[in-house]
Design a protein around this motif. Structure first.
Motif, PDB file in Angstrom:
ATOM      1  N   TRP A   1       0.838  -1.204   0.000  1.00 28.76           N
ATOM      2  CA  TRP A   1       0.000   0.000   0.000  1.00 28.76           C
ATOM      3  C   TRP A   1       0.869   1.249   0.000  1.00 28.76           C
ATOM      4  O   TRP A   1       0.674   2.173  -0.795  1.00 28.76           O
ATOM      5  CB  TRP A   1      -0.915  -0.002   1.231  1.00 28.76           C
ATOM      6  CG  TRP A   1      -1.853   1.164   1.332  1.00 28.76           C
ATOM      7  CD1 TRP A   1      -3.133   1.236   0.865  1.00 28.76           C
ATOM      8  CD2 TRP A   1      -1.585   2.441   1.928  1.00 28.76           C
ATOM      9  NE1 TRP A   1      -3.677   2.461   1.136  1.00 28.76           N
ATOM     10  CE2 TRP A   1      -2.744   3.233   1.795  1.00 28.76           C
ATOM     11  CE3 TRP A   1      -0.470   2.993   2.566  1.00 28.76           C
ATOM     12  CZ2 TRP A   1      -2.827   4.539   2.267  1.00 28.76           C
ATOM     13  CZ3 TRP A   1      -0.551   4.303   3.046  1.00 28.76           C
ATOM     14  CH2 TRP A   1      -1.710   5.051   2.892  1.00 28.76           C
TER      15      TRP A   1
ATOM     16  N   LEU B   1     -10.124  -8.699   6.718  1.00 28.27           N
ATOM     17  CA  LEU B   1      -9.666  -7.353   7.084  1.00 28.27           C
ATOM     18  C   LEU B   1      -8.600  -7.405   8.171  1.00 28.27           C
ATOM     19  O   LEU B   1      -7.705  -6.567   8.228  1.00 28.27           O
ATOM     20  CB  LEU B   1     -10.855  -6.507   7.552  1.00 28.27           C
ATOM     21  CG  LEU B   1     -11.866  -6.120   6.469  1.00 28.27           C
ATOM     22  CD1 LEU B   1     -13.139  -5.578   7.117  1.00 28.27           C
ATOM     23  CD2 LEU B   1     -11.272  -5.103   5.498  1.00 28.27           C
TER      24      LEU B   1
ATOM     25  N   GLU C   1      -8.276  -6.507   1.202  1.00 28.61           N
ATOM     26  CA  GLU C   1      -9.534  -5.771   0.945  1.00 28.61           C
ATOM     27  C   GLU C   1     -10.476  -6.487  -0.010  1.00 28.61           C
ATOM     28  O   GLU C   1     -11.593  -6.041  -0.266  1.00 28.61           O
ATOM     29  CB  GLU C   1      -9.211  -4.399   0.323  1.00 28.61           C
ATOM     30  CG  GLU C   1      -8.344  -3.487   1.167  1.00 28.61           C
ATOM     31  CD  GLU C   1      -6.875  -3.519   0.714  1.00 28.61           C
ATOM     32  OE1 GLU C   1      -6.548  -4.303  -0.204  1.00 28.61           O
ATOM     33  OE2 GLU C   1      -6.073  -2.778   1.298  1.00 28.61           O
TER      34      GLU C   1
ATOM     35  N   GLU D   1     -15.788   0.326   6.740  1.00 23.42           N
ATOM     36  CA  GLU D   1     -14.542  -0.280   7.239  1.00 23.42           C
ATOM     37  C   GLU D   1     -14.714  -1.747   7.666  1.00 23.42           C
ATOM     38  O   GLU D   1     -13.734  -2.412   7.952  1.00 23.42           O
ATOM     39  CB  GLU D   1     -13.993   0.543   8.410  1.00 23.42           C
ATOM     40  CG  GLU D   1     -14.926   0.665   9.592  1.00 23.42           C
ATOM     41  CD  GLU D   1     -14.325   1.557  10.693  1.00 23.42           C
ATOM     42  OE1 GLU D   1     -15.031   1.779  11.704  1.00 23.42           O
ATOM     43  OE2 GLU D   1     -13.171   2.014  10.557  1.00 23.42           O
TER      44      GLU D   1
ATOM     45  N   TYR E   1     -15.460   1.858  -2.759  1.00 23.56           N
ATOM     46  CA  TYR E   1     -15.078   1.053  -1.582  1.00 23.56           C
ATOM     47  C   TYR E   1     -14.431   1.936  -0.511  1.00 23.56           C
ATOM     48  O   TYR E   1     -14.104   1.497   0.583  1.00 23.56           O
ATOM     49  CB  TYR E   1     -14.130  -0.062  -2.027  1.00 23.56           C
ATOM     50  CG  TYR E   1     -13.621  -0.940  -0.921  1.00 23.56           C
ATOM     51  CD1 TYR E   1     -12.265  -0.957  -0.585  1.00 23.56           C
ATOM     52  CD2 TYR E   1     -14.484  -1.756  -0.182  1.00 23.56           C
ATOM     53  CE1 TYR E   1     -11.784  -1.759   0.436  1.00 23.56           C
ATOM     54  CE2 TYR E   1     -14.009  -2.562   0.844  1.00 23.56           C
ATOM     55  CZ  TYR E   1     -12.663  -2.562   1.154  1.00 23.56           C
ATOM     56  OH  TYR E   1     -12.193  -3.358   2.166  1.00 23.56           O
ATOM     57  N   GLY E   2     -14.168   3.199  -0.852  1.00 24.60           N
ATOM     58  CA  GLY E   2     -13.587   4.107   0.131  1.00 24.60           C
ATOM     59  C   GLY E   2     -12.097   3.916   0.301  1.00 24.60           C
ATOM     60  O   GLY E   2     -11.499   4.398   1.266  1.00 24.60           O
ATOM     61  N   LEU E   3     -11.472   3.258  -0.647  1.00 21.47           N
ATOM     62  CA  LEU E   3     -10.063   2.901  -0.495  1.00 21.47           C
ATOM     63  C   LEU E   3      -9.169   4.134  -0.427  1.00 21.47           C
ATOM     64  O   LEU E   3      -8.166   4.138   0.291  1.00 21.47           O
ATOM     65  CB  LEU E   3      -9.618   2.007  -1.666  1.00 21.47           C
ATOM     66  CG  LEU E   3      -8.304   1.266  -1.498  1.00 21.47           C
ATOM     67  CD1 LEU E   3      -8.333   0.324  -0.299  1.00 21.47           C
ATOM     68  CD2 LEU E   3      -7.976   0.495  -2.778  1.00 21.47           C
TER      69      LEU E   3
ATOM     70  N   ASP F   1      -9.771   6.797   1.011  1.00 21.61           N
ATOM     71  CA  ASP F   1      -9.876   7.468   2.304  1.00 21.61           C
ATOM     72  C   ASP F   1      -9.450   6.581   3.465  1.00 21.61           C
ATOM     73  O   ASP F   1      -9.468   6.996   4.614  1.00 21.61           O
ATOM     74  CB  ASP F   1     -11.330   7.932   2.532  1.00 21.61           C
ATOM     75  CG  ASP F   1     -11.786   8.896   1.436  1.00 21.61           C
ATOM     76  OD1 ASP F   1     -12.942   8.787   0.992  1.00 21.61           O
ATOM     77  OD2 ASP F   1     -10.925   9.705   0.996  1.00 21.61           O
ATOM     78  N   ARG F   2      -9.133   5.321   3.135  1.00 20.53           N
ATOM     79  CA  ARG F   2      -8.776   4.434   4.254  1.00 20.53           C
ATOM     80  C   ARG F   2      -7.331   4.683   4.694  1.00 20.53           C
ATOM     81  O   ARG F   2      -6.478   4.968   3.850  1.00 20.53           O
ATOM     82  CB  ARG F   2      -8.903   2.967   3.809  1.00 20.53           C
ATOM     83  CG  ARG F   2     -10.358   2.575   3.687  1.00 20.53           C
ATOM     84  CD  ARG F   2     -10.547   1.102   3.423  1.00 20.53           C
ATOM     85  NE  ARG F   2     -11.960   0.912   3.046  1.00 20.53           N
ATOM     86  CZ  ARG F   2     -12.695  -0.089   3.460  1.00 20.53           C
ATOM     87  NH1 ARG F   2     -12.149  -1.036   4.193  1.00 20.53           N
ATOM     88  NH2 ARG F   2     -13.949  -0.188   3.123  1.00 20.53           N
TER      89      ARG F   2
ATOM     90  N   ARG G   1      -5.633   0.323  10.138  1.00 20.03           N
ATOM     91  CA  ARG G   1      -7.086   0.165   9.990  1.00 20.03           C
ATOM     92  C   ARG G   1      -7.685  -0.525  11.216  1.00 20.03           C
ATOM     93  O   ARG G   1      -6.978  -1.239  11.950  1.00 20.03           O
ATOM     94  CB  ARG G   1      -7.407  -0.620   8.720  1.00 20.03           C
ATOM     95  CG  ARG G   1      -7.032   0.145   7.466  1.00 20.03           C
ATOM     96  CD  ARG G   1      -7.203  -0.683   6.206  1.00 20.03           C
ATOM     97  NE  ARG G   1      -6.633   0.018   5.046  1.00 20.03           N
ATOM     98  CZ  ARG G   1      -6.395  -0.578   3.885  1.00 20.03           C
ATOM     99  NH1 ARG G   1      -6.670  -1.881   3.732  1.00 20.03           N
ATOM    100  NH2 ARG G   1      -5.869   0.094   2.889  1.00 20.03           N
ATOM    101  N   LYS G   2      -8.985  -0.349  11.383  1.00 22.06           N
ATOM    102  CA  LYS G   2      -9.709  -0.851  12.556  1.00 22.06           C
ATOM    103  C   LYS G   2      -9.446  -2.345  12.795  1.00 22.06           C
ATOM    104  O   LYS G   2      -9.009  -2.747  13.879  1.00 22.06           O
ATOM    105  CB  LYS G   2     -11.209  -0.617  12.342  1.00 22.06           C
ATOM    106  CG  LYS G   2     -12.139  -1.359  13.276  1.00 22.06           C
ATOM    107  CD  LYS G   2     -13.597  -1.096  12.893  1.00 22.06           C
ATOM    108  CE  LYS G   2     -14.561  -2.007  13.642  1.00 22.06           C
ATOM    109  NZ  LYS G   2     -15.979  -1.807  13.159  1.00 22.06           N
TER     110      LYS G   2
END
Ligand code: GLC
Length: 590
Positions: free
Chosen positions: A75, A136, A141, A187, A341-343, A345-346, A352-353
């Protein structure tokens, strides 16, 4: 599913990003190499859009921390903001097809064939939700599931990946699975992938990657139908199928991919090829890639030859073999899925959570898997109502699959072809371990040699298949050349699982154990661990009771729950059961 499901903000975001991208950056987004073939630095330098783990391909010690570290590095590479780059977060994909099967300690659910016996769409949604969390928890993802194959031939090595031979049953699971997996695209969500488009379960004689010969009306009625609820539920990706339809490879079929799936059915996610599936379109890689790209494939799952694909795609655009509009359409779809998918903004995977939660194999997850095992069991015979058993009965447990979590999980578990023994399926219970829990006096004797009528009231003999995946699980009658996906008909040298569905010939050791115990006057309860119905007429004659357990996964304890009457048998056959070893009109299939 329709264009308005791609909100205006996504469209605007994608357009502004696309306008900033060079051809190299666009083509990079269309490639999905296997993790062993690409480093994070190469991901950065070549603007790669996705990386995958093939079956059994795991980083480090194959624990969540190793996966998170790997995904975090990919990433970060994809997000490098330096001259000549446009930061676009990478998607990592994996076959979490019955739980996060690759990873040690994950909850392993029954394979789809057992879930089909459960007839429980709500259970499917819960399984998908749990699987999403465990995926996750490793920084991943995207999963290449659900398989929406309608397996119509028991020779097929992937029968167990199909929920049923019945289209309506498969279709009833499609939307619940997508909802459970993709949720609100927040998420707690993982991108799903409906596969394999289309007709993978309908090949002649069930040969994996073979040829599905059907009029379009039948292809639509039997094999396309389950995709409609998946598309309606907003599935974001679809995987092309290795098989051919009426002699034309699906990977190169513009009609099926573009005209039907994208235009007629309004699919606005992206289509990913299957593992090197493009290679089989032609002996000439350049021609093969041009055919697949123009057919409508948007992302190429290319195990190792990603540099060649990169160069060929650039060349095809520069020479006009592939129009720029096709590249832009593919990249729009990929970026749109990542944005929806909001990727963008992740946070990075490590922040991540679910990366902070060690939920893999959590008791509450395993409890749902155990419930699924219970609901999957189908009672085929119960002479003298010998079932349910008493906890105080003097029980002998035998059979090669009695104490083998690897065997009860089947393929796509830790390794592509599955594993044997208990050591690699960490957590969970073998069927024997579950029985011992309920009946402490039970004795394990795998070959049955300890059987003694003076000491045992009943024997539970756990028999059946050993793990396999894809073509390695095919049953091929003598003389049928292995098909596979080779371009000019060169047979893929996958050794088949066997030549017959007759268990007494496929695994004679099972009948031998049953008969040795029966000969001592001890009634036998057989439990079949298999990826498909098998011909068991002989075994039925030598057993009092017979239970189909399919591939139950890590929670073998669910079998004991029902054998001892804590829960009733509720499972219903998801496939016709063959009685006699003669060829049906189209072989051992419908
Ligand atoms: C395999 C399978 C496909 C899987 C992919 C990645 O060949 O056909 O179902 O998702 O490769 O492992």
């Amino acid at each position: 599913m329709s264009s308005d499901s791609t909100t205006a903000s996504t469209a605007a975001f994608v357009e502004q990003l696309l306008a900033r991208m060079t051809l190299e950056q666009k083509v990079g987004q269309m490639l999905q190499p296997e993790r062993m073939a690409i480093t994070p630095d190469e991901v950065a330098r070549h603007h790669i859009g996705s990386v995958l783990s093939g079956g059994g391909s795991a980083p480090g010690a194959n624990l969540p921390a190793d996966w998170i570290a790997m995904n975090d590095a990919y990433w970060a590479a994809s997000m490098r903001d330096e001259p000549g780059r446009v930061p676009i977060p990478l998607l990592y994909g994996v076959d979490a097809v019955h739980g996060h099967g690759n990873v040690l300690g994950a909850t392993i659910f029954p394979h789809n064939i057992g879930l089909g016996a459960a007839r429980d769409p709500d259970l499917i949604e819960r399984i998908a939700q749990i699987t999403a969390r465990e995926v996750l928890a490793t920084g991943v993802e995207w999963t290449f599931a659900p398989t929406l194959a309608v397996a119509r031939h028991l020779y097929w090595g992937r029968t167990y990946e199909s929920f049923s031979e019945d289209t309506a049953l498969v279709a009833s699971y499609a939307a619940p699975f997508v909802r459970g997996m993709q949720g609100d695209l927040g998420e707690d969500s993982v991108i799903a992938c409906a596969k394999h488009w289309v007709g993978d379960g309908g090949t002649t004689d069930g040969r994996d990657q073979g040829n599905t010969v059907l009029p379009e009306s039948e292809l639509e009625r039997v094999h396309m139908a389950p995709y409609l609820p998946a598309l309606e539920a907003g599935v974001l990706t679809v995987m092309a199928s290795f098989n051919s339809w009426n002699g034309v490879k699906c990977h190169g079929n513009r009609y099926l991919i573009t005209e039907v799936l994208k235009e007629r059915l309004g699919f606005d996610g992206f289509v990913v090829s299957d593992w090197d599936g493009v290679d089989y379109l032609s002996d000439d890689p350049a021609e093969a890639l041009a055919i697949a790209t123009n057919a409508g494939i948007d992302m190429f799952m290319v195990s190792v030859k990603w540099r060649q694909y990169l160069d060929l795609l650039l060349q095809h655009v520069r020479t006009g073999v592939v129009p720029m509009s096709r590249i832009d359409d593919a990249v729009r779809r990929i970026l749109s899925v990542k944005h929806r998918y909001g990727l963008f903004d992740r946070p990075r995977p490590a922040e991540r959570k679910w990366s902070q939660v060690s939920c893999l194999g959590a008791p509450e997850h395993r409890a749902v898997a155990r419930e699924a095992v219970r609901k999957s069991l189908v009672l085929l015979q119960n002479e003298g109502e010998i079932l349910p058993l008493s906890r105080s009965a003097r029980i002998l447990v035998a059979g090669k699959n009695a104490d083998n979590r690897g065997h009860q999980c089947g393929g796509f578990t830790v390794a592509w072809q599955g594993t044997s023994g208990n050591q690699s399926v960490i957590g969970g219970t073998s069927i024997w371990e579950g029985i011992r829990e309920v009946a402490p006096g039970a004795v394990l004797s795998e070959d049955g040699s300890a059987a003694d009528a003076a000491a045992h009231d009943v024997a539970i003999v756990v028999i059946g298949e050993t793990p396999y995946a894809e073509g390695m699980g095919d049953i091929r009658p003598p003389g049928l050349a292995p098909l596979g996906s080779s371009p000019a008909g060169q047979p893929a040298q996958l050794s088949p699982y066997g030549e017959t569905l007759e268990l007494r010939l496929l695994h004679p050791e099972d009948l031998a154990v049953i008969r040795a115990i029966e000969a001592k006057g001890i009634p036998v309860v057989a439990v079949l661990v298999s990826g498909r119905p098998l011909i068991i007429d002989t075994e039925l004659q030598h057993t009092a009771a017979f239970v189909a357990a399919w591939l139950p996964g890590s929670e073998g304890q669910g079998v004991a729950d029902v054998l001892f009457g804590d829960f009733p048998f509720t499972g219903v056959l998801p496939f016709s059961w063959p009685r006699i070893a003669t060829r049906w009109p189209s072989g051992y299939g419908l």
